[in-house]
Design an enzyme around this catalytic site. Sequence first.
Site, PDB file in Angstrom:
ATOM      1  CB  SER A 177      -0.979   0.002   1.179  1.00 37.37           C
ATOM      2  OG  SER A 177      -0.330   0.302   2.387  1.00 37.37           O
ATOM      3  CG  ASN A 178       3.544   2.654   3.079  1.00 40.13           C
ATOM      4  OD1 ASN A 178       3.469   3.832   3.395  1.00 40.13           O
ATOM      5  ND2 ASN A 178       3.193   1.676   3.909  1.00 40.13           N
TER       6      ASN A 178
ATOM      7  CG  LEU B  31       8.540  -8.136   5.672  1.00 43.67           C
ATOM      8  CD1 LEU B  31       7.469  -9.204   5.854  1.00 43.67           C
ATOM      9  CD2 LEU B  31       8.550  -7.186   6.859  1.00 43.67           C
ATOM     10  CE  LYS B  32      13.199 -13.152   3.256  1.00 44.28           C
ATOM     11  NZ  LYS B  32      13.391 -14.250   4.174  1.00 44.28           N
TER      12      LYS B  32
ATOM     13  CG  ASN C 243      12.713   0.584   6.430  1.00 36.53           C
ATOM     14  OD1 ASN C 243      11.848   0.133   5.695  1.00 36.53           O
ATOM     15  ND2 ASN C 243      12.832   0.207   7.697  1.00 36.53           N
TER      16      ASN C 243
ATOM     17  CG  HIS D 125      10.276   0.677  12.268  1.00 36.35           C
ATOM     18  ND1 HIS D 125      10.486  -0.663  12.015  1.00 36.35           N
ATOM     19  CD2 HIS D 125       9.904   0.756  13.572  1.00 36.35           C
ATOM     20  CE1 HIS D 125      10.255  -1.362  13.109  1.00 36.35           C
ATOM     21  NE2 HIS D 125       9.898  -0.512  14.069  1.00 36.35           N
TER      22      HIS D 125
ATOM     23  CG  ASP E 139      14.030  -1.656  12.154  1.00 34.12           C
ATOM     24  OD1 ASP E 139      13.797  -1.370  10.965  1.00 34.12           O
ATOM     25  OD2 ASP E 139      13.436  -2.565  12.774  1.00 34.12           O
TER      26      ASP E 139
ATOM     27  CD  GLU F   3       3.582   2.945   7.658  1.00 29.89           C
ATOM     28  OE1 GLU F   3       4.414   2.448   8.412  1.00 29.89           O
ATOM     29  OE2 GLU F   3       2.864   2.255   6.910  1.00 29.89           O
TER      30      GLU F   3
END
Length: 198
Positions: A12-13, A90-91, A107, A109, A150, A179
Site C-alpha cells: 500500500s505504501n 522484510l528481508k 526505510n 518503520h 532499523d 505513512e
Amino acid sequence: MNIALFASGTGSNAEVILQKLPTLLYGYNVEINLILTNNTDAGVLNIANQFGIPAQVILLKNLPNNEIEGNYLQLLQQYEIDFIVLAGYLKKIPAALTAAYPQKIVNIHPALLPAYGGAGMYGRHVHEAILAAGEKQSGITVHYVDEVYDHGQIIFQVSCQVDVNDTADTLAQKIQQLEHKHYSEVIAQIIVSQFPVK
Ligand code: GRF
C-alpha cells in the site's frame, strides 16, 4: 535518476508513492523504474503491473551470502538504480548494498525508533508490543538503512496517540494513515536535497 522500490507484501505504501511522487517531483528527471520483491505472492506485483513498472522477484532462499549480494547488485546495475526506497521489505539488506548505496536507501518503520525496532519487530508485532507495554504514543520513522536492522540515521518522525481502547488493528490503521500521508513527501525532500539538478 532512477529509484527502485522494494516491498514484500501488500504494497500500500508503494502504491501511494507511485501515485504521489511524480507530482511531488514534477520537473525533476526522476523515475521509479524497478519494483523488487522477495515474495512471488506479494500484492505489490499487481501494483507494479497496474502502474506499468518492471517488477523482479529476487531469489534469496538457500543461497550463500555472496550470491544473494550478487543477485541484488546485478539487478540494481541492470536498472541503473541510484536510490532505493524500502516500503514493507522484510528481508535484511546485505552489507554489500548498504556499502554501495550509503545514505541512498530509506526505510519506513511503523513505530518511533529506536524503540520497538530490530529483528522480529514488523507489522502487527510492533503494534502488539506497544499495546502490551501500555505506551501512550506511537508513530512512524523514516530512516536511512545501514547494515543493522532499523538502526540507520533517523530522517523524519511523527507521532500519534495510543488510546486505551486501541487494538493492534486500530493502531495499524492510524499508523498506515501517517505513512501514506508523509512517506512520499519525505522521499521527495531527500531526493531534491541529494540530487538537486533538474
Ligand atoms: C508498513 O507499516 C511499513 O511501516 C512497514 O511495513 C508496512 C508495509 O505495509 N515497514 P504496506 O505493504 O505498504 O501496506
